[in-house]
Design a protein around this motif. Sequence first.
Motif, PDB file in Angstrom:
ATOM      1  N   ASP A  43       0.859  -1.179   0.000  1.00 30.66           N
ATOM      2  CA  ASP A  43       0.000   0.000   0.000  1.00 30.66           C
ATOM      3  C   ASP A  43       0.904   1.241   0.000  1.00 30.66           C
ATOM      4  N   PRO A  44       0.342   2.438  -0.217  1.00 29.81           N
ATOM      5  CA  PRO A  44       1.185   3.646  -0.304  1.00 29.81           C
ATOM      6  C   PRO A  44       2.086   3.867   0.903  1.00 29.81           C
ATOM      7  N   GLU A  45       1.608   3.554   2.111  1.00 31.99           N
ATOM      8  CA  GLU A  45       2.442   3.742   3.297  1.00 31.99           C
ATOM      9  C   GLU A  45       3.646   2.803   3.279  1.00 31.99           C
ATOM     10  N   GLU A  46       3.436   1.579   2.818  1.00 30.76           N
ATOM     11  CA  GLU A  46       4.544   0.622   2.739  1.00 30.76           C
ATOM     12  C   GLU A  46       5.542   1.033   1.659  1.00 30.76           C
ATOM     13  N   ILE A  47       5.033   1.563   0.552  1.00 33.25           N
ATOM     14  CA  ILE A  47       5.925   2.056  -0.501  1.00 33.25           C
ATOM     15  C   ILE A  47       6.777   3.203   0.033  1.00 33.25           C
ATOM     16  N   GLU A  48       6.147   4.105   0.779  1.00 35.53           N
ATOM     17  CA  GLU A  48       6.887   5.237   1.341  1.00 35.53           C
ATOM     18  C   GLU A  48       7.947   4.755   2.324  1.00 35.53           C
ATOM     19  N   GLU A  49       7.593   3.766   3.137  1.00 32.43           N
ATOM     20  CA  GLU A  49       8.567   3.213   4.083  1.00 32.43           C
ATOM     21  C   GLU A  49       9.745   2.579   3.347  1.00 32.43           C
ATOM     22  N   ALA A  50       9.443   1.821   2.285  1.00 34.51           N
ATOM     23  CA  ALA A  50      10.504   1.173   1.515  1.00 34.51           C
ATOM     24  C   ALA A  50      11.443   2.205   0.903  1.00 34.51           C
ATOM     25  N   PHE A  51      10.881   3.305   0.412  1.00 30.09           N
ATOM     26  CA  PHE A  51      11.721   4.360  -0.162  1.00 30.09           C
ATOM     27  C   PHE A  51      12.551   5.064   0.909  1.00 30.09           C
ATOM     28  N   ASP A  52      11.986   5.228   2.097  1.00 30.28           N
ATOM     29  CA  ASP A  52      12.757   5.842   3.181  1.00 30.28           C
ATOM     30  C   ASP A  52      13.982   4.991   3.510  1.00 30.28           C
ATOM     31  N   LEU A  53      13.780   3.672   3.580  1.00 28.48           N
ATOM     32  CA  LEU A  53      14.904   2.773   3.849  1.00 28.48           C
ATOM     33  C   LEU A  53      15.899   2.787   2.697  1.00 28.48           C
TER      34      LEU A  53
END
Length: 232
Positions: A79-89
């Motif tokens: 979901d968008p929140e998981e995508i954002e987390e993956a990009f942060d990492l």
Amino acid sequence: MSTPLNGASAMSLPEIVYHELRNAILNGIFTPGQVLRQEEVAQRLGVSRSPLREALPKLEAEGMVVLQPRRGYTVAALDPEEIEEAFDLRCLLETELARHSIARRTEGDIARVYGIISEMAGLTTKTSDADVAHWFELNQKFHNALLMPAGRPHHMRALKNLRGVIEPYIRTEVRLTGDMLQAQQEHSQLAQTFVNGDVEAFVDLTRAHSQGTRNRLLQGLTRNEAHDPQSE
């Protein structure tokens, strides 16, 4: 999708199947959330189910597929929140690698970066599936060429796994928009700064490129949802 048995390779059959299936997921042949019915996938790859059963756990370990009770393996969906987390990492890893890489780069590394980006430039206005897929293959090589000189294999392995999870979304969005020019402009800036040896500028551009890719992807997903009748 090509049949793995068609090409001569020193790899074992499970390794070939792993790479073929990984590329198929990256290129959107198998889409996020899709159930991977082993008999159908094996038939499509032109192999038996045995090497496929060996390849799937490796993809699961990388986060590209998920084993679900009573459903079997499915392509990982974020979901968008998981995508954002993956990009942060991803951004944390890339900026750390960038800081070490630029200090250890060689003339050979610089030549490799320029060779890749020159080949990519000729593909930015192409629209065929084959050309777009080739651009993305070069895109991965380009980023690896920028960061591999850091000499940090564990960082690179973690980064590969993160990229594998979010890459299908990025490729889908670029296929929908056909816009590779912005990314190519940012690549040119990264390459020039890599050559110049300005550590802080290279780290800043690496961060900006990762965040820009994230923002374009999330905006694209929002637009797609707004135009999807099933989301209403």
